[in-house]
Scaffold this active site. Structure first.
Site, mmCIF file in Angstrom:
data_model
loop_
_atom_site.group_PDB
_atom_site.id
_atom_site.type_symbol
_atom_site.label_atom_id
_atom_site.label_comp_id
_atom_site.label_asym_id
_atom_site.label_seq_id
_atom_site.Cartn_x
_atom_site.Cartn_y
_atom_site.Cartn_z
ATOM 1 N N HIS A 200 0.819 -1.204 0.000
ATOM 2 C CA HIS A 200 0.000 0.000 0.000
ATOM 3 C C HIS A 200 0.859 1.263 0.000
ATOM 4 C CE1 HIS A 200 -2.987 2.907 1.888
ATOM 5 N NE2 HIS A 200 -3.484 2.594 0.714
ATOM 6 N N HIS A 204 1.062 4.093 -3.244
ATOM 7 C CA HIS A 204 0.916 5.547 -3.217
ATOM 8 C C HIS A 204 2.203 6.248 -3.643
ATOM 9 C CE1 HIS A 204 -3.195 6.200 -1.815
ATOM 10 N NE2 HIS A 204 -3.060 5.027 -1.234
ATOM 11 N N HIS A 226 -7.878 -0.341 -4.811
ATOM 12 C CA HIS A 226 -8.526 -0.283 -3.495
ATOM 13 C C HIS A 226 -9.791 -1.151 -3.460
ATOM 14 C CE1 HIS A 226 -5.748 3.151 -3.116
ATOM 15 N NE2 HIS A 226 -5.767 2.875 -1.834
ATOM 16 N N GLU A 338 -10.230 10.659 -5.121
ATOM 17 C CA GLU A 338 -9.088 10.407 -4.218
ATOM 18 C C GLU A 338 -8.780 11.654 -3.406
ATOM 19 O OE1 GLU A 338 -5.456 9.241 -6.180
ATOM 20 O OE2 GLU A 338 -4.350 9.234 -4.310
ATOM 21 N N HIS A 354 -11.860 11.494 -0.369
ATOM 22 C CA HIS A 354 -11.204 10.321 0.226
ATOM 23 C C HIS A 354 -10.031 10.705 1.130
ATOM 24 C CE1 HIS A 354 -7.471 7.999 -0.223
ATOM 25 N NE2 HIS A 354 -8.188 7.038 0.328
ATOM 26 N N HIS A 358 -9.453 10.113 5.420
ATOM 27 C CA HIS A 358 -8.320 9.550 6.170
ATOM 28 C C HIS A 358 -7.917 10.491 7.304
ATOM 29 C CE1 HIS A 358 -6.637 5.943 4.104
ATOM 30 N NE2 HIS A 358 -7.327 6.394 3.067
ATOM 31 N N HIS A 394 -13.004 2.843 2.933
ATOM 32 C CA HIS A 394 -12.800 2.523 1.517
ATOM 33 C C HIS A 394 -14.000 1.808 0.915
ATOM 34 C CE1 HIS A 394 -9.163 4.041 -0.292
ATOM 35 N NE2 HIS A 394 -8.687 4.117 0.942
HETATM 36 CU CU1 CUO Z 1 -4.702 3.936 -0.334
HETATM 37 CU CU2 CUO Z 1 -7.180 5.448 1.193
HETATM 38 O O1 CUO Z 1 -5.486 4.548 1.317
HETATM 39 O O2 CUO Z 1 -5.994 5.360 -0.492
#
Ligand code: CUO
Length: 674
Positions: A200, A204, A226, A338, A354, A358, A394
C-alpha cells in the site's frame, strides 16, 4: 546557494529519532536503497560527497522532522513533491546522491525516503543501474512492530556478548495490538501484515499526486486497486466467520471499531493516536500539520460527486463540461474522488473526499490538536491498512465508484464473448484444494533501529501463507487459426458467514483477481499450466522478507542481491484468502478474451518493475490491458436475480470450478528450517 566541497560525510544522527537507519548512510545510499558497495566509480563508504550546489531548501522544510509524513496532508504532499523535483535537478547520479546525503538529516525522515525512492522510480537510468532498495519496513521498523518489541530488541543487545554478528531473534506475537476477544482482531494477520502495508505504501509512492509524473489510467487504478483490497478483506472476514465490511457513509455516526496500534511514531516513545470504540469524526482545525476541514465540506463534495455521477457529466474548473463515459469516466472519477489535486478536473469544486476522510478519521480523538496527540494510523499510507476503519471508509469510496458503474449498465453478450474459443476445463493441483497456514519469516531490524553496531538482530514475524499450486486450463480453439487468448482468473466465495448462498451479484463484488495472462492457442485443443507463483497480481515473498534469499539462492526465482527493489505489488503470501479449518468453498471463475483486441503493447516486459502489474501497472508505460480494470466484474450484472448461468448463457469462454481453501493452523514454512 552554498557550495559543499568534496566533504566526507559521516552520518552521525543523534538517537533522537528512532530511524537509526540514518545513522549510517549505507542503508540509504550503499547497502540499502543506494548504489551498491564497491562498484567502481560509485559511492564509496564512508560517503565522499562531491561539491554540489545546495538549492534553497525552504519549500521542503515546511514539514518538521520527527513526525509522520503523509501523502494525505496538503503541506506534506507539496513538500514531498518539491523534494523530488529538487532531486531531479541533479542529472548526474553522484551529484544526486551527494545532495541526498547532505539533505538527509535536514528534512523530514519519512519524506526523505519517499523522495529518494520516488526519484529512483522516475529516472530510467537509475532503474537500470541495479539499485537495491530496502523494504520500507527495514527502514522504519517502528511502523510495523510494536514499541515493546523495539524496547526488547534494545534490552537484549545490552546483555549480549558484544559480537556484532551475533544473531538475535525476537518473536513477534500476532496478538500484539489487541486480543481475540475483540472480534476484529481475528483479521489482524491481514491488516498488520508487513507485505500488505508495504504494498500500500509503495502503491501511493508510484501513483503520486504530482503533475510531473502522470501514470496511465491513474484514477482508474486508484479505484480498482482499493476495490480489490476491500474484496480481499471481505473474503478474509468470511474465512473467519465475520460479516462483510459495513461501509462508513453516515459521517456523524459513532465508529464502533476501536483501534490501538501500539506503534510509536518516534524515538521518544510517543504513540500514534488511538481510537476507543464509539468515537465520532469531528470538524478539525489542526495547526500542525495545518489541516482545517469540516464534515460539512465532506458532505458537500460528496453531493457534487454524486451529482456528476448521476448526470454523467462533471464540471471542469473553467466551467466547461466533461462526459463521464464508459471509457474514461472511471478514470476521471478516481482522480476526482481520491483526489489527485494535480489531475482532478475541478479540485475546488469536488474537493478532497477520500484523502480528508483519512485525515478526519485519523484525528478524531484530538481534532484541534489541543491535547498534542499524534494522528492515528489512518493518516499515513504506511500504517492506514492496520486500522479496521480503513476498510469501512474505503468500502464507502468503493460504493461511489460502483454507483457510477451502475449507470453504464451490464455488459452485452457480445462484449463478454469470444467466438470459437471454449474453456473446456479449469482445475487446480491437488484435487482443487489449496492449503493455507502460517509462515515464519524475518525482518532485519539493524538498518532501522539504533542497535549499537549490532548487525544481525531480526524480528520473526508470523504471517499467512499458502502451499504453491498450479492451474491447468483446457481450451478448445475452433477458429482454425492461432488465437491469442487472455485468461482472467478470479476467485470468489460462495456462502456468507452464516452459510447462506451469496447471489451472483454479491459474488461479482467479492471476486478477487488471482491472475491474468495471455498465451497463443495454436492447436484445436490445448492444455496450459500456470503456477501460483507466476500471478500477475503478486510480487515474490522475497521482496518483503529478505531472508528468503537463502531459500531461493539456487533457483531461477532467486532475486539477485542487486536487483532493484520494487515494492508495489500484492504480496505473494497473501494471494489466497485464509479459508477455514473445515475447508471453505470458493469458485474460480475464468474468462478467456481476445488478447489481439485487448492488448496494449508495452515497450519492455523484462525490466525490473514489471511484476504485480494487475494492481500496479507497468512503470513508465501504459496499462497493458485495454479492458476496464476488473473486467468483467467491474460492471453490474443485469439485476439481483441474475445467476451465473444467466450471465454465461450462450458463452463458451467462461468457466467456473469450485475450489476448497483449507486452513491448517500450523507452520507450513519456517525460515529456520530452510
Ligand atoms: Cu490507499 Cu485510502 O489509502 O488510499
Amino acid at each position: 546557494p552554498k557550495k559543499y566541497k568534496n566533504e566526507e560525510v559521516y552520518i552521525d544522527v543523534p538517537d533522537k529519532y528512532l530511524q537509526g537507519g540514518f545513522k549510517d548512510l549505507k542503508p540509504i545510499l550503499t547497502g540499502g536503497i543506494g548504489l551498491r558497495d564497491g562498484r567502481p566509480g560509485k559511492v564509496p563508504s564512508p560517503l565522499s560527497v562531491r561539491g554540489v550546489e545546495l538549492p534553497d531548501l525552504s519549500p521542503v522544510l515546511t514539514v518538521p522532522r520527527g513526525r509522520p509524513w503523509s501523502v494525505f496532508y496538503d503541506v506534506d504532499k507539496k513538500a514531498g513533491n518539491a523534494l523530488v523535483k529538487m532531486m531531479n535537478t541533479f542529472k548526474n547520479i553522484d551529484d544526486l546522491f551527494s545532495f541526498a546525503a547532505l539533505v538527509r538529516d535536514r528534512v523530514n525522515e519519512e519524506m526523505f525516503v519517499y523522495a529518494v525512492m520516488a526519484t529512483v522510480f522516475r529516472r530510467p537510468e537509475l532503474q537500470a543501474s541495479a539499485i537495491k532498495m530496502n523494504n520500507i519496513f527495514e527502514l522504519f521498523p517502528d511502523r510495523i512492530i510494536g514499541s515493546d518489541a523495539i524496547a526488547k530488541a534494545k534490552e537484549t543487545i545490552k546483555q549480549s556478548t558484544g559480537d556484532e554478528d551475533e544473531e538475535t531473534v525476537l518473536e513477534i506475537n500476532q496478538e500484539f495490538s489487541a486480543l481475540d476477544k475483540n472480534p476484529e482482531n481475528r483479521l489482524a494477520y491481514f491488516r498488520e501484515d508487513l507485505g500488505v502495508n508495504s504494498h500500500h505504501w509503495h502503491w501511493h509512492l508510484v501513483f503520486p499526486d504530482d503533475e510531473e509524473f502522470k501514470r496511465d489510467r491513474r484514477g482508474e487504478m486508484f479505484f480498482y486497486m482499493h476495490h480489490q483490497i476491500i474484496a480481499r478483506y471481505d473474503c478474509e472476514r468470511l474465512s473467519n466467520g465475520l460479516p462483510l465490511v459495513r461501509s462508513f457513509h453516515k459521517l456523524d455516526e459513532p465508529i464502533e471499531e476501536a483501534y490501538f496500534s501500539k506503534l510509536t511514531t518516534d524515538n521518544s516513545g510517543k504513540l500514534w493516536g488511538v481510537r476507543p470504540a464509539g468515537m465520532k469524526i469531528q470538524d478539525m482545525e489542526l495547526p500542525e500539520p495545518n489541516e482545517n476541514y469540516r464534515i460539512m465540506d465532506m458532505e458537500g463534495w460528496r453531493d457534487r460527486i454524486r451529482d456528476a455521477i448521476h448526470r454523467g457529466i462533471a464540471r471542469r474548473t473553467d466551467g466547461t463540461e466533461v462526459r463521464l463515459d464508459a471509457k474514461t469516466g472511471i478514470d476521471i472519477l478516481g482522480d476526482m474522488i481520491e483526489p489527485a489535486l494535480s489531475f482532478s478536473v475541478n479540485p475546488r469544486f469536488y474537493g478532497q473526499l477520500h484523502n480528508k476522510g483519512h485525515v478526519l478519521i485519523g484525528h478524531c480523538h484530538d481534532p484541534t490538536g489541543a491535547n498534542k496527540e499524534n494522528g492515528g494510523p489512518m493518516t499515513d499510507s504506511m500504517t492506514a491498512m492496520r486500522d479496521p476503519i480503513f476498510y469501512r471508509w474505503h468500502k464507502h469510496i468503493d460504493e461511489l465508484f460502483y454507483e457510477f458503474k451502475e449507470t453504464l449498465g451490464a455488459y452485452t453478450k457480445d462484449e463478454l464473448g469470444f467466438r470459437g474459443i471454449t474453456v473446456m476445463d479449469v482445475s487446480v493441483s491437488n484435487g482443487n484444494r489449496i492449503t493455507t497456514g502460517w509462515g515464519k519469516s524475518r525482518l532485519n531490524l539493524a538498518q532501522g533501529i539504533d542497535l549499537q553496531g549490532r548487525r544481525n538482530v531480526q524480528a520473526e514475524l508470523t504471517h499467512l501463507i499458502h502451499e504453491p499450486f498450479a492451474y491447468r486450463f483446457t481450451v478448445r480453439n475452433d477458429t482454425r487459426a492461432p488465437r491469442r487468448v487472455c485468461f482472467r482468473v478470479f476467485m470468489t466465495p460462495i456462502y456468507d458467514e452464516v452459510g447462506r448462498k451469496l447471489t451472483f451479484r454479491q459474488q461479482t463484488l467479492l471476486a478477487v483477481e488471482m491472475d491474468k495472462f495471455a498465451v497463443t492457442v495454436n492447436a484445436p485443443m490445448v492444455q496450459l499450466d500456470r503456477t501460483s507463483r507466476e500471478s500477475s497480481v503478486t510480487i515474490p515473498i522475497e521482496r518483503f522478507f529478505r531472508v528468503y534469499e537463502r531459500r531461493t539462492a539456487n533457483t531461477s526465482d532467486a532475486l539477485s542481491n542487486y536487483e532493484m527493489f520494487c515494492g508495489c505489488g500484492w504480496p505473494e503470501h497473501m494471494l489466497v484468502p485464509k479459508g477455514s479449518a473445515e475447508g471453505m468453498q470458493f469458485e474460480l471463475i475464468v474468462i478467456a478474451t481476445d488478447w489481439s483486441k485487448d492488448e496494449v503493447p508495452v515497450k519492455t516486459t523484462n525490466k525490473p518493475c514489471s511484476r504485480g502489474t494487475s494492481y500496479c501497472g507497468v512503470l513508465d508505460d501504459k496499462y497493458p490491458d485495454k479492458r476496464p480494470m476488473g473486467f468483467p466484474f467491474d460492471r453490474p450484472i443485469e439485476d439481483a436475480t441474475t445467476t451465473y448461468e444467466d450471465f454465461t448463457e450462450g458463452l463458451t469462454n467462461i468457466f467456473k470450478r469450485e475450489v476448497v481453501v483449507q486452513f491448517k493452523d500450523e507452520v507450513l514454512l519456517n525460515i529456520n528450517r530452510l
